[in-house]
Each structure stands twice: as structure tokens, then as C-alpha cells.
Design a protein around this motif. Sequence first.
Motif, PDB file in Angstrom:
ATOM      1  N   SER A  70       0.823  -1.210   0.000  1.00 41.58           N
ATOM      2  CA  SER A  70       0.000   0.000   0.000  1.00 41.58           C
ATOM      3  C   SER A  70       0.854   1.256   0.000  1.00 41.58           C
ATOM      4  N   LYS A  71       0.242   2.335  -0.554  1.00 41.00           N
ATOM      5  CA  LYS A  71       0.833   3.669  -0.549  1.00 41.00           C
ATOM      6  C   LYS A  71       2.204   3.696  -1.241  1.00 41.00           C
ATOM      7  N   ASN A  72       2.228   3.081  -2.448  1.00 44.03           N
ATOM      8  CA  ASN A  72       3.364   3.211  -3.357  1.00 44.03           C
ATOM      9  C   ASN A  72       2.855   3.845  -4.652  1.00 44.03           C
ATOM     10  N   ARG A  73       3.587   3.692  -5.721  1.00 46.87           N
ATOM     11  CA  ARG A  73       3.160   4.262  -7.006  1.00 46.87           C
ATOM     12  C   ARG A  73       3.103   3.178  -8.091  1.00 46.87           C
ATOM     13  N   LEU A  74       2.706   1.983  -7.683  1.00 45.05           N
ATOM     14  CA  LEU A  74       2.667   0.850  -8.609  1.00 45.05           C
ATOM     15  C   LEU A  74       1.628   1.080  -9.705  1.00 45.05           C
ATOM     16  N   GLN A  75       2.073   0.930 -10.961  1.00 46.45           N
ATOM     17  CA  GLN A  75       1.178   1.109 -12.101  1.00 46.45           C
ATOM     18  C   GLN A  75       0.666  -0.229 -12.634  1.00 46.45           C
ATOM     19  N   GLN A  76       1.402  -1.272 -12.345  1.00 48.01           N
ATOM     20  CA  GLN A  76       0.985  -2.609 -12.765  1.00 48.01           C
ATOM     21  C   GLN A  76       1.744  -3.656 -11.964  1.00 48.01           C
ATOM     22  N   LEU A  77       1.203  -4.867 -11.928  1.00 49.13           N
ATOM     23  CA  LEU A  77       1.858  -5.993 -11.270  1.00 49.13           C
ATOM     24  C   LEU A  77       2.497  -6.884 -12.334  1.00 49.13           C
ATOM     25  N   PRO A  78       3.515  -7.664 -11.972  1.00 48.53           N
ATOM     26  CA  PRO A  78       4.131  -8.571 -12.949  1.00 48.53           C
ATOM     27  C   PRO A  78       3.103  -9.532 -13.533  1.00 48.53           C
ATOM     28  N   LEU A  79       3.307  -9.925 -14.791  1.00 50.11           N
ATOM     29  CA  LEU A  79       2.353 -10.808 -15.469  1.00 50.11           C
ATOM     30  C   LEU A  79       2.225 -12.151 -14.772  1.00 50.11           C
ATOM     31  N   ASP A  80       3.301 -12.639 -14.158  1.00 45.76           N
ATOM     32  CA  ASP A  80       3.250 -13.934 -13.474  1.00 45.76           C
ATOM     33  C   ASP A  80       3.083 -13.768 -11.960  1.00 45.76           C
TER      34      ASP A  80
END
Length: 306
Positions: A70-80
Motif C-alpha cells: 500500500s501507498k506506493n506508485r505501482l502502475q501494474q503488477l508482474p504478469l506472473d
Amino acid sequence: MSRGSGKGLSLKDKLDGNELDLSLCDLNEVPVRELAALPKATILDLSCNNLISLPSDFCSLMHLVKLDLSKNRLQQLPLDFGRLVNLQHLDLLNNRLVTLPVSFAQLKNLKWLDLKDNPLDPVLAKVAGDCLDEKQCKQAAVKVLQHMKAIQSEQDRQRQRKLQAEREMEKKREAEQRAKEAQERELRKREKAEEKERRRREYDAQKAAKQEMEKKTKKETVHTRKPASSSRPPQPPRHKSSWSRSVLRVLLFVLFCILCTLAACKLTELQHQPLCVSVNTLFGDVVAALQNHKMLQNMLQHNSQQ
């Protein structure tokens, strides 16, 4: 880990039992290698950092049971991301996620999920709900997993349909290719038969022309042939022909002897012998006579011209 990459930071100092707290460390990268060396740290807190993305090898941390991003700047998660099959608690509050990877459906042990404060796709946001309490967060986990499984199933069906369509297309191409090859073989066979028939007709025509020419030649020979008695020239009597050849051979022999004698008397030392003197004298008289005869002919010719 340094403040940015995590180097210079002792993870063991942050480890409390099975919980590793890396929150508020100003991280912009995840120290995956160091985390992999601590398999007993099943609870990982990476909240309140500057993470924009997770490396692909982050999904090798399959020992994780509880993960707080939580409370990061993640734009996407790894495909796997679905490789984290032991994950039960996942907090993704206040990031920049729009969608989740399809592999998310493989998190079969997930029991708690918070996706609030993300710019989620409207459909996914409706499925996830608000997650304002424990019950809602557990429901979010169940509903999101069902939703992602449905998406995965649909993608699998689309993939199967695509593969089926490709197989059908390949079969169609193969059938068309076989039909084309069969047509080409039939065309070559027909051309070969036509060529053979043409050559046979030419052979028959040549043979017929040759036979006709032979018949014509034979007919002309029969019409122009004369009786054997009239076509043969009269043959002189055999005994007369034999006598003439004998006389001719004798005369030629005598002439040859005379020439040899004359040459011997003119060109060798025998010219002073009595016989050779007589021969040379006779030869000189004959030559003189011939010359006088020639002079007489010239005179007569000159007088006749006058």
C-alpha cells in the motif's frame, strides 16, 4: 542497502520473527535477492515507499503469505504475479493500478484483498467493492478471484478458438495445396499424354511417307527398266580382247626398253661403246627428222596464210 535500492540496509535487523518490515524506507526498488535469502519472512511490509513497479523475479518469493504494498506508485503488477500461490493477505491500497494480470486468478489461497484508492477499470472496481472492514476485504478477495478466473477462462476460450481457427485455416491451406498439387499432376499427365500422342502421329506420318516413297521409286524403276538383251552392250569376243591386251603389253615393254637403253647411252659411261654410238646416232637422226618435219609444217602453214 542504500535508501533508494535497499543496499546497506540489514534485513535481518528488520526481521521480527516471520515478519519483515521495510515500510518507510524510501525504496524505489525491491531487494529481491536479499528477500529470497530469508524464506522464513512470510510477512513482508513494503508500504509507504516509492515503488513504481515490481521486478519479474519478485514472483519467485513464493514463501510470502502476507504482503503489504500500500501507498506506493505501482502502475501494474508482474504478469506472473499468480506464482505467489501461498499468498493469503494482499494490500494494494492507494497505488496507480488500473487492471490486474490474468495470472491473479491462480492465487487460490487469497483470503483478504484491498484495492481502494486505485484508478481501477470500472468493472474491476465494481467487483472489488469498498473494503471498509474485514468482511468487505474478504469478500473483495473472493469476488476478484472469481472475476479474474472468468477473464482467464474467457481468454483461454478465445485462445482455443484462435488455435482452432488457425488449425482449420491450416487444414484448409493444406487441402488447397493438395488440390493444387493434384491438379498440377493431372495437367502434367495430360500434357505428357498429348506429347506422346503427337510424337506417335509424327512417327506414323513419317513411316507412311517413307513407304509411299519406296512404292513410288519401285514403280518408276519397273517402268524404266529395259529387257536384259537390249540393255546390255555387245560384248567383244573374249579371244580378241585378250590378243589386243597382249600386243599392247608387248609394245609398252619394247618402248620401255628403248627408253632405258637411250637413257643409259646418254647419261652413263656406256655412251662411247659401239652400240651406244649407233643408238645415239639413230636418236639424233630421228630428232632431226622430226625437227625438219616441224619446219616443213611451219613453212606450209605460212604459205597458206599468204
